[in-house]
Design a protein around this motif. Structure first.
Motif, short mmCIF file in Angstrom:
data_model
loop_
_atom_site.label_atom_id
_atom_site.label_comp_id
_atom_site.label_asym_id
_atom_site.label_seq_id
_atom_site.Cartn_x
_atom_site.Cartn_y
_atom_site.Cartn_z
N THR A 232 0.83 -1.21 0.00
CA THR A 232 0.00 0.00 0.00
C THR A 232 0.86 1.25 0.00
O THR A 232 0.61 2.21 -0.74
N ILE A 233 1.91 1.25 0.83
CA ILE A 233 2.80 2.41 0.89
C ILE A 233 3.49 2.63 -0.46
O ILE A 233 3.67 3.76 -0.91
N ARG A 234 3.85 1.53 -1.13
CA ARG A 234 4.52 1.63 -2.43
C ARG A 234 3.65 2.34 -3.46
O ARG A 234 4.14 3.07 -4.31
N TYR A 235 2.32 2.12 -3.38
CA TYR A 235 1.42 2.71 -4.37
C TYR A 235 0.93 4.11 -4.01
O TYR A 235 0.25 4.75 -4.80
N LEU A 236 1.28 4.59 -2.81
CA LEU A 236 0.80 5.91 -2.41
C LEU A 236 1.25 7.04 -3.34
O LEU A 236 0.45 7.93 -3.67
N PRO A 237 2.52 7.06 -3.82
CA PRO A 237 2.91 8.14 -4.76
C PRO A 237 2.06 8.15 -6.03
O PRO A 237 1.69 9.22 -6.52
N ALA A 238 1.77 6.95 -6.57
CA ALA A 238 0.94 6.89 -7.77
C ALA A 238 -0.46 7.41 -7.48
O ALA A 238 -1.06 8.13 -8.29
N ARG A 239 -0.98 7.05 -6.31
CA ARG A 239 -2.32 7.52 -5.96
C ARG A 239 -2.32 9.04 -5.76
O ARG A 239 -3.28 9.73 -6.15
N SER A 240 -1.25 9.57 -5.20
CA SER A 240 -1.13 11.01 -5.01
C SER A 240 -1.16 11.72 -6.37
O SER A 240 -1.79 12.77 -6.52
N ALA A 241 -0.49 11.13 -7.37
CA ALA A 241 -0.49 11.72 -8.72
C ALA A 241 -1.90 11.74 -9.30
O ALA A 241 -2.30 12.69 -9.98
N ILE A 242 -2.67 10.70 -9.01
CA ILE A 242 -4.05 10.64 -9.50
C ILE A 242 -4.88 11.74 -8.87
O ILE A 242 -5.65 12.44 -9.54
#
Length: 200
Positions: free
Chosen positions: A19-29
């Motif tokens: 989940t932490i790994r995908y947080l930057p991508a989610r932030s970009a969204i």
């Protein structure tokens, strides 16, 4: 209790790290969504009519500037024979009814039709097969066969957690055989759309 309070619960270290790994991508969204212009939001996904009938879907796609192959809807074998010449040869024919999504599974697709008489016979076969599958008021779509293109799948849904999402992959039978589908949260730009195509 934590879930009821809308507090994320991550079971296990691996789930937490993923989940932490995908947080930057989610932030970009989230940033993309905050920058969306009124033109990007000109029509809400909730306004799109998801009836399962191609003509309605074609109208929605056309309103967004998406090119769609020429399509004629017919309601009788006689109409099918009369309209055949307007499309050229060969053509494809498919039964069309609300809820009839997986047409090939119920033998509701005919390809490579080369004559008006064949078009009339195909109409009768398709509507009979649709009726046998529970779609007693099916019409039939007639379209020219396209040979210089790649069939693709594009799906749109409003996810309860992530909001509007768009999925892309190879179409036809390949979507089930290869199961290679890429999904992004909307809205997104041209470059992200190209990236989705490359990844798929």
């Amino acid at each position: 209790m934590l879930r009821e309070a809308a507090i994320p619960v991550l079971l296990g270290t691996q789930n937490a790290m993923r989940t932490i790994r995908y947080l930057p991508a989610r932030s970009a969204i989230w940033k993309r969504m905050s920058r969306a212009t009124p033109a990007d939001k000109k029509k809400s996904l909730s306004d799109v009519r998801l009836t399962g009938q191609f003509i309605q879907a074609k109208e929605e796609l056309t309103s967004y500037g998406v090119p769609v192959v020429r399509t004629i809807l017919v309601n009788s074998a006689q109409q099918a024979r009369e309209k055949f010449a307007a499309l050229g040869s060969p053509i494809a024919m498919k039964a069309d009814a609300a809820g009839l999504l997986h047409k090939s599974d119920v033998d509701c697709v005919r390809l490579g039709i080369h004559s008006a008489e064949d078009a009339g016979r195909a109409f009768q076969e398709l509507t009979l097969n649709a009726a046998a599958a529970g779609f007693t008021k099916a019409s039939v779509l007639m379209q020219p066969m396209v040979t210089d293109a790649t069939e693709c799948f594009v799906g749109v849904r409003v996810d309860e957690r992530f909001g509007p999402t768009v999925s892309f992959g190879l179409g036809g039978i390949f979507i089930e055989v290869l199961n290679s589908v890429e999904t992004e949260a909307a809205p997104f730009d041209h470059q992200i759309a190209l990236d989705m195509i490359r990844r798929a």
